[in-house]
Scaffold this motif. Structure first.
Motif, PDB file in Angstrom:
ATOM      1  N   ARG A   1       0.801  -1.132   0.057  1.00  0.00           N
ATOM      2  CA  ARG A   1       0.058   0.145   0.016  1.00  0.00           C
ATOM      3  C   ARG A   1       0.799   1.132  -0.048  1.00  0.00           C
ATOM      4  O   ARG A   1       1.946   1.348   0.433  1.00  0.00           O
ATOM      5  CB  ARG A   1      -0.977   0.181   1.304  1.00  0.00           C
ATOM      6  N   GLY A   2       0.203   2.377  -0.413  1.00  0.00           N
ATOM      7  CA  GLY A   2       0.866   3.524  -0.305  1.00  0.00           C
ATOM      8  C   GLY A   2       0.763   4.438   0.938  1.00  0.00           C
ATOM      9  O   GLY A   2       0.144   3.648   2.051  1.00  0.00           O
ATOM     10  N   THR A   3       1.229   5.482   1.054  1.00  0.00           N
ATOM     11  CA  THR A   3       1.282   6.109   2.509  1.00  0.00           C
ATOM     12  C   THR A   3      -0.125   6.603   2.743  1.00  0.00           C
ATOM     13  O   THR A   3      -0.548   6.268   3.942  1.00  0.00           O
ATOM     14  CB  THR A   3       2.083   7.563   2.303  1.00  0.00           C
ATOM     15  N   TYR A   4      -0.842   6.910   1.642  1.00  0.00           N
ATOM     16  CA  TYR A   4      -2.323   7.563   1.914  1.00  0.00           C
ATOM     17  C   TYR A   4      -3.195   6.508   1.195  1.00  0.00           C
ATOM     18  O   TYR A   4      -3.208   5.934   0.364  1.00  0.00           O
ATOM     19  CB  TYR A   4      -2.460   8.814   1.066  1.00  0.00           C
ATOM     20  N   ILE A   5      -4.505   6.437   1.867  1.00  0.00           N
ATOM     21  CA  ILE A   5      -5.635   5.748   1.295  1.00  0.00           C
ATOM     22  C   ILE A   5      -6.927   6.648   1.258  1.00  0.00           C
ATOM     23  O   ILE A   5      -6.670   7.642   1.847  1.00  0.00           O
ATOM     24  CB  ILE A   5      -5.874   4.454   2.041  1.00  0.00           C
ATOM     25  N   VAL A   6      -7.895   6.279   0.579  1.00  0.00           N
ATOM     26  CA  VAL A   6      -9.134   6.830   0.760  1.00  0.00           C
ATOM     27  C   VAL A   6      -9.717   6.994   1.938  1.00  0.00           C
ATOM     28  O   VAL A   6     -10.168   5.782   2.760  1.00  0.00           O
ATOM     29  CB  VAL A   6     -10.263   6.604  -0.588  1.00  0.00           C
ATOM     30  N   SER A   7     -10.079   8.040   2.565  1.00  0.00           N
ATOM     31  CA  SER A   7     -10.774   8.394   3.935  1.00  0.00           C
ATOM     32  C   SER A   7     -12.034   7.937   3.813  1.00  0.00           C
ATOM     33  O   SER A   7     -12.783   7.560   2.835  1.00  0.00           O
ATOM     34  CB  SER A   7     -10.800   9.878   4.251  1.00  0.00           C
ATOM     35  N   ASN A   8     -12.735   7.614   5.007  1.00  0.00           N
ATOM     36  CA  ASN A   8     -14.286   7.512   5.247  1.00  0.00           C
ATOM     37  C   ASN A   8     -14.777   8.473   4.587  1.00  0.00           C
ATOM     38  O   ASN A   8     -16.252   8.038   4.296  1.00  0.00           O
ATOM     39  CB  ASN A   8     -14.367   7.220   6.580  1.00  0.00           C
ATOM     40  N   VAL A   9     -14.718   9.520   4.451  1.00  0.00           N
ATOM     41  CA  VAL A   9     -15.538  10.593   3.766  1.00  0.00           C
ATOM     42  C   VAL A   9     -15.969  10.127   2.404  1.00  0.00           C
ATOM     43  O   VAL A   9     -16.921  10.417   1.905  1.00  0.00           O
ATOM     44  CB  VAL A   9     -14.785  12.221   3.846  1.00  0.00           C
ATOM     45  N   TYR A  10     -14.855   9.522   1.755  1.00  0.00           N
ATOM     46  CA  TYR A  10     -15.092   8.945   0.232  1.00  0.00           C
ATOM     47  C   TYR A  10     -15.231   7.374   0.145  1.00  0.00           C
ATOM     48  O   TYR A  10     -15.905   7.229  -1.049  1.00  0.00           O
ATOM     49  CB  TYR A  10     -14.036   9.624  -0.492  1.00  0.00           C
ATOM     50  N   ASN A  11     -14.825   6.602   1.022  1.00  0.00           N
ATOM     51  CA  ASN A  11     -14.476   5.270   0.382  1.00  0.00           C
ATOM     52  C   ASN A  11     -15.751   4.505   0.279  1.00  0.00           C
ATOM     53  O   ASN A  11     -15.638   3.105  -0.166  1.00  0.00           O
ATOM     54  CB  ASN A  11     -13.424   4.569   1.442  1.00  0.00           C
ATOM     55  N   THR A  12     -16.916   4.942   0.985  1.00  0.00           N
ATOM     56  CA  THR A  12     -17.969   4.193   0.718  1.00  0.00           C
ATOM     57  C   THR A  12     -18.671   4.139  -0.522  1.00  0.00           C
ATOM     58  O   THR A  12     -19.422   3.469  -1.157  1.00  0.00           O
ATOM     59  CB  THR A  12     -19.004   4.293   1.902  1.00  0.00           C
ATOM     60  N   ASN A  13     -18.394   5.369  -1.359  1.00  0.00           N
ATOM     61  CA  ASN A  13     -19.003   5.517  -2.577  1.00  0.00           C
ATOM     62  C   ASN A  13     -17.917   6.254  -3.512  1.00  0.00           C
ATOM     63  O   ASN A  13     -17.999   7.577  -3.500  1.00  0.00           O
ATOM     64  CB  ASN A  13     -20.554   6.277  -2.680  1.00  0.00           C
ATOM     65  N   ILE A  14     -17.164   5.759  -4.045  1.00  0.00           N
ATOM     66  CA  ILE A  14     -15.851   6.465  -4.926  1.00  0.00           C
ATOM     67  C   ILE A  14     -16.671   6.696  -6.330  1.00  0.00           C
ATOM     68  O   ILE A  14     -16.990   5.606  -6.921  1.00  0.00           O
ATOM     69  CB  ILE A  14     -14.678   5.654  -4.916  1.00  0.00           C
ATOM     70  N   LYS A  15     -16.994   7.809  -6.836  1.00  0.00           N
ATOM     71  CA  LYS A  15     -17.685   8.034  -7.992  1.00  0.00           C
ATOM     72  C   LYS A  15     -16.602   8.282  -9.051  1.00  0.00           C
ATOM     73  O   LYS A  15     -15.756   9.319  -8.978  1.00  0.00           O
ATOM     74  CB  LYS A  15     -18.503   9.403  -7.801  1.00  0.00           C
ATOM     75  N   PHE A  16     -16.956   7.564 -10.236  1.00  0.00           N
ATOM     76  CA  PHE A  16     -16.077   7.587 -11.359  1.00  0.00           C
ATOM     77  C   PHE A  16     -17.087   8.269 -12.842  1.00  0.00           C
ATOM     78  O   PHE A  16     -17.987   7.866 -12.737  1.00  0.00           O
ATOM     79  CB  PHE A  16     -15.673   6.292 -11.879  1.00  0.00           C
ATOM     80  N   TYR A  17     -16.350   9.224 -13.538  1.00  0.00           N
ATOM     81  CA  TYR A  17     -17.133   9.607 -14.298  1.00  0.00           C
ATOM     82  C   TYR A  17     -16.303   9.291 -15.710  1.00  0.00           C
ATOM     83  O   TYR A  17     -15.055   9.250 -15.615  1.00  0.00           O
ATOM     84  CB  TYR A  17     -16.923  11.259 -14.451  1.00  0.00           C
ATOM     85  N   ILE A  18     -17.078   8.762 -16.488  1.00  0.00           N
ATOM     86  CA  ILE A  18     -16.335   8.350 -17.731  1.00  0.00           C
ATOM     87  C   ILE A  18     -16.721   9.325 -18.942  1.00  0.00           C
ATOM     88  O   ILE A  18     -17.827   9.667 -19.101  1.00  0.00           O
ATOM     89  CB  ILE A  18     -17.305   6.976 -18.232  1.00  0.00           C
ATOM     90  N   ASP A  19     -15.381   9.874 -19.368  1.00  0.00           N
ATOM     91  CA  ASP A  19     -15.705  10.822 -20.700  1.00  0.00           C
ATOM     92  C   ASP A  19     -16.388  10.176 -21.851  1.00  0.00           C
ATOM     93  O   ASP A  19     -16.208   8.871 -22.018  1.00  0.00           O
ATOM     94  CB  ASP A  19     -14.354  11.226 -21.095  1.00  0.00           C
TER      95      ASP A  19
END
Length: 260
Positions: A100-118
């Motif tokens: 793993r890296g130093t940083y991971i996704v916080s609980n503010v975002y990690n339950t629904n990480i939103k991807f946008y597709i061009d």
């Protein structure tokens, strides 16, 4: 991410492999030569080497650094990481797997990480993207969730097409130091002819970078305690394979980083 031929192709990218490996490419080499080095470039390089990255696989561009062919960090973010690292006097990293890296996704975002597709992303890559979202959502025992949204303004991560006559399939940004997901995943249209099951592996891999995973078969990052030292079929290996599901090590690593 790395192509089965042995040449580098894929940063998730987060991005994160795939994986034809975030390693040097001619365009990035040119960017590096054109860039007037800032006084802290050597310090940033020292930091990345301390984190386990090979100096030969670090390519500085105008506003970002590309590592192992498919992992991207902005220079502004990297400067912040260096400052934090110096302040905390972080030790060197172990030299083993499931990383793993130093940083991971916080609980503010990690339950629904939103991807946008061009809109320019071809249908077969869109199928792979949806499949990758489904793959990560199906990992049991974690709080991790992902979705695809129609509005870029409401998204965390943009997925778009690029082109380079080089051996990376896709590449992605790592999470930010503020706990945000990696900001983009770029797909190399040079590999539009890749088999569907390898497209799925590649995008699943790059999404792993956007949530903080490094390559399992490289020396960068920190060993995730309790995960295997050898996991050749891990989705986070830097060589693209036909998708055949997560390994037990992949699942355990995700459960450790994003427990329920």
């Amino acid at each position: 991410m790395k192509h089965p031929s042995g040449h580098y192709t894929c940063s998730v990218i987060c991005i994160a492999s795939l994986m034809l490996l975030f390693t040097s490419c001619s365009k990035n080499d040119k960017e590096s030569k054109d860039l007037t080095p800032a006084p802290n470039v050597q310090e940033m390089t020292n930091y990345l080497v301390n984190q386990g990255f090979s100096e030969q696989q670090i390519v500085f561009g105008k506003d970002r650094v590309v590592i192992e062919s498919d992992i991207i960090i902005t220079l502004a973010e990297l400067e912040q990481r260096v400052a934090t690292w110096k302040k905390e006097h972080q030790p060197g990293v172990p030299q083993t797997e499931q990383r793993r890296g130093t940083y991971i996704v916080s609980n503010v975002y990690n339950t629904n990480i939103k991807f946008y597709i061009d809109p320019a992303v071809p249908a077969d890559w869109k199928t792979a993207i949806q499949g990758a979202v489904d793959n990560w959502n199906a990992v049991n025992g974690t709080r991790l969730g992902m979705s695809i949204v129609a509005n870029q303004a409401s998204s965390n991560t943009r997925i778009f097409m690029g082109f380079e006559n080089a051996n990376w399939i896709a590449r992605a940004y790592l999470p930010g130091s503020a706990g945000t997901p990696g900001v983009s995943v770029e797909i190399n249209s040079n590999f539009n002819g890749l088999a569907a099951n390898k497209k799925l592996f590649a995008i699943t891999h790059e999404f792993g970078h956007t949530i903080g995973f490094h390559h399992t078969n490289q020396l960068s990052g920190t060993l995730i305690p309790g995960t295997p030292n050898v996991d050749p079929n891990s989705v986070m290996n830097s060589t693209v394979l036909p998708w055949n599901g997560f390994t037990a090590g992949d699942v355990l690593a995700t459960q450790i980083l994003y427990p329920q």
